[in-house]
Design an enzyme around this catalytic site. Structure first.
Site, PDB file in Angstrom:
ATOM      1  N   HIS A 119      10.043  -0.719  45.200  1.00  0.00           N
ATOM      2  CA  HIS A 119       8.840   0.089  45.019  1.00  0.00           C
ATOM      3  C   HIS A 119       8.808   1.218  46.044  1.00  0.00           C
ATOM      4  O   HIS A 119       8.973   0.981  47.238  1.00  0.00           O
ATOM      5  CB  HIS A 119       7.603  -0.790  45.163  1.00  0.00           C
ATOM      6  CG  HIS A 119       6.326  -0.094  44.839  1.00  0.00           C
ATOM      7  ND1 HIS A 119       5.458   0.359  45.809  1.00  0.00           N
ATOM      8  CD2 HIS A 119       5.774   0.244  43.652  1.00  0.00           C
ATOM      9  CE1 HIS A 119       4.419   0.930  45.229  1.00  0.00           C
ATOM     10  NE2 HIS A 119       4.583   0.875  43.919  1.00  0.00           N
ATOM     11  N   MET A 178       1.071  11.390  38.111  1.00  0.00           N
ATOM     12  CA  MET A 178       0.311  10.624  37.125  1.00  0.00           C
ATOM     13  C   MET A 178       1.143   9.510  36.524  1.00  0.00           C
ATOM     14  O   MET A 178       2.360   9.614  36.386  1.00  0.00           O
ATOM     15  CB  MET A 178      -0.173  11.543  36.004  1.00  0.00           C
ATOM     16  CG  MET A 178       0.938  12.121  35.163  1.00  0.00           C
ATOM     17  SD  MET A 178       0.312  13.166  33.845  1.00  0.00           S
ATOM     18  CE  MET A 178       1.696  13.099  32.688  1.00  0.00           C
ATOM     19  N   ALA A 179       0.456   8.430  36.183  1.00  0.00           N
ATOM     20  CA  ALA A 179       1.084   7.363  35.417  1.00  0.00           C
ATOM     21  C   ALA A 179       1.090   7.755  33.951  1.00  0.00           C
ATOM     22  O   ALA A 179       0.340   8.643  33.526  1.00  0.00           O
ATOM     23  CB  ALA A 179       0.321   6.054  35.613  1.00  0.00           C
ATOM     24  N   LYS A 227       1.893  10.304  22.902  1.00  0.00           N
ATOM     25  CA  LYS A 227       2.368  11.263  23.907  1.00  0.00           C
ATOM     26  C   LYS A 227       2.711  10.553  25.222  1.00  0.00           C
ATOM     27  O   LYS A 227       3.783  10.752  25.798  1.00  0.00           O
ATOM     28  CB  LYS A 227       1.319  12.349  24.132  1.00  0.00           C
ATOM     29  CG  LYS A 227       1.055  13.198  22.888  1.00  0.00           C
ATOM     30  CD  LYS A 227      -0.021  14.245  23.118  1.00  0.00           C
ATOM     31  CE  LYS A 227      -0.265  15.057  21.860  1.00  0.00           C
ATOM     32  NZ  LYS A 227      -1.322  16.094  22.046  1.00  0.00           N
ATOM     33  N   GLY A 309      -4.412  17.873  41.324  1.00  0.00           N
ATOM     34  CA  GLY A 309      -4.041  17.560  42.694  1.00  0.00           C
ATOM     35  C   GLY A 309      -5.012  18.093  43.729  1.00  0.00           C
ATOM     36  O   GLY A 309      -4.986  17.677  44.896  1.00  0.00           O
TER      37      GLY A 309
END
Length: 345
Positions: A119, A178-179, A227, A309
């Site tokens: 991670h 972003m996830a 998407k 951001g």
């Protein structure tokens, strides 16, 4: 949840000390703590120091190499591979982005895949490094499965984040991190604890049907339906397949099998604008674009339009002045007062 406000540098030292006490070498412990504090300063606490206990547990169990010898193999003028030697992804990613920056400065582009990592924390940390060098940064990493593919009923991909960092002349860099899922799992867990419903589209039950009861959520949903699902696939291709690493359901789980090395892959790309256009003009145009975005009239009930951001950057400025807010249980763990495992999930 009770919280504590502390100066960021003090929290960083506490996290670093915990990691060192668990056997991590000094340089790596300080880098991991730096990346964690970066997230907390931006109020992205899911990737901040609350992760420290999990990292310590995995270190002690043998799932992370405490003295990893990260290596770099340059495979072409603009390409290379970093072998993380099963160390901390924060350290491995930092090595990778530095090599990508060096190649981009010299040859216009630098692309690095990472193997044998773990991670790596908030991707914004790495793309910001590129942006601060007046370069464009791109980062991707795969994660263990928790998100259903569009139309599916069982999870296949992880939250699979992607990040971009772009420099500007006078403005702070444009940072998008972003996830590819609609929300983080932590938001669903928080709703469970608070006894609140969640919006439809956050998660699905065991049959793949959208639910508003957080207790019925089995998997998360991709953002934007097909998407977000499509982008999740792309992230796994670049950070998994291209790196020669696992994909989707074959990726080891973060909170299971702590004694096993995770073997994660990452992808980093850095682009030098000066190889494509006049660098100073590019930076000024970024300023113009961001300034004009901020001037767009807000919708009813909205104060103003923010650049992606920007809100996190405002948090960072405030938190540097006033301190970061962490859960009391995290504070107590970092200061060694009590052992509390509840916040790691």
């Amino acid at each position: 949840m009770p919280t504590v406000v502390m100066e960021a540098e003090k929290v960083k030292k506490l996290a670093s000390r915990k990691l060192k006490d668990a056997g991590l070498n000094d340089d790596h412990a300080e880098k991991v703590a730096e990346v964690l504090i970066h997230a907390d300063l931006r109020n992205v606490n899911s990737h901040g120091v609350l992760r420290t206990k999990h990292y310590v547990d995995r270190l002690k169990a043998g799932g992370i190499n405490p003295d990893a010898q990260t290596s770099f193999n340059m495979t072409g003028p603009v390409t290379g591979i970093v072998n993380g030697d099963d160390g901390f992804g924060h350290v491995v990613g930092d090595t990778a982005i530095k090599h990508a920056i060096d190649m981009a400065r010299q040859n216009g582009v630098g692309m690095v895949t990472v193997i044998n990592s773990s991670h790596c924390g908030a991707l914004s940390y790495f793309v910001q490094k590129a942006a601060e060098a007046n370069l464009i940064g791109i980062a991707m990493t795969h994660t263990d499965k928790v998100v259903v593919p569009f139309g599916g009923s069982s999870p296949f991909f992880g939250t699979n984040p992607i990040a971009y960092g772009v420099p500007a002349k006078n403005n702070k860099p444009f940072i998008l991190d972003m996830a590819t899922s609609n929300v983080a799992l932590g938001k669903v867990l928080q709703a469970r604890e608070e006894g609140k419903d969640i919006p439809s589209g956050w998660g699905v039950d065991e049959n793949g049907a959208p639910v508003t009861d957080p207790n019925k959520v089995v998997s998360l949903s991709p953002f934007g339906g097909p998407k977000g699902y499509g982008l999740a696939v792309i992230v796994d291709i670049f950070s998994g397949l291209l790196a020669g690493a696992a994909f989707g359901p074959h990726i080891s789980k973060m909170y299971d099998d702590l004694d096993q090395k995770r073997k994660l892959g990452h992808y980093f790309c850095v682009i030098n604008p000066s190889f494509f256009t006049d660098a100073d003009t590019f930076l000024k145009q970024m300023d113009t674009m961001m300034d004009e975005i901020k001037q767009v009239p807000p919708a009813p009930g909205v104060k103003r339009v923010f650049v992606p951001g920007e809100i996190e950057q405002i948090h960072e400025e405030n938190n540097k002045r006033n301190g970061i807010r962490i859960a009391s249980s995290v504070y107590e763990y970092l200061t060694g007062e009590i052992e509390n495992e509840s916040y790691t999930n």
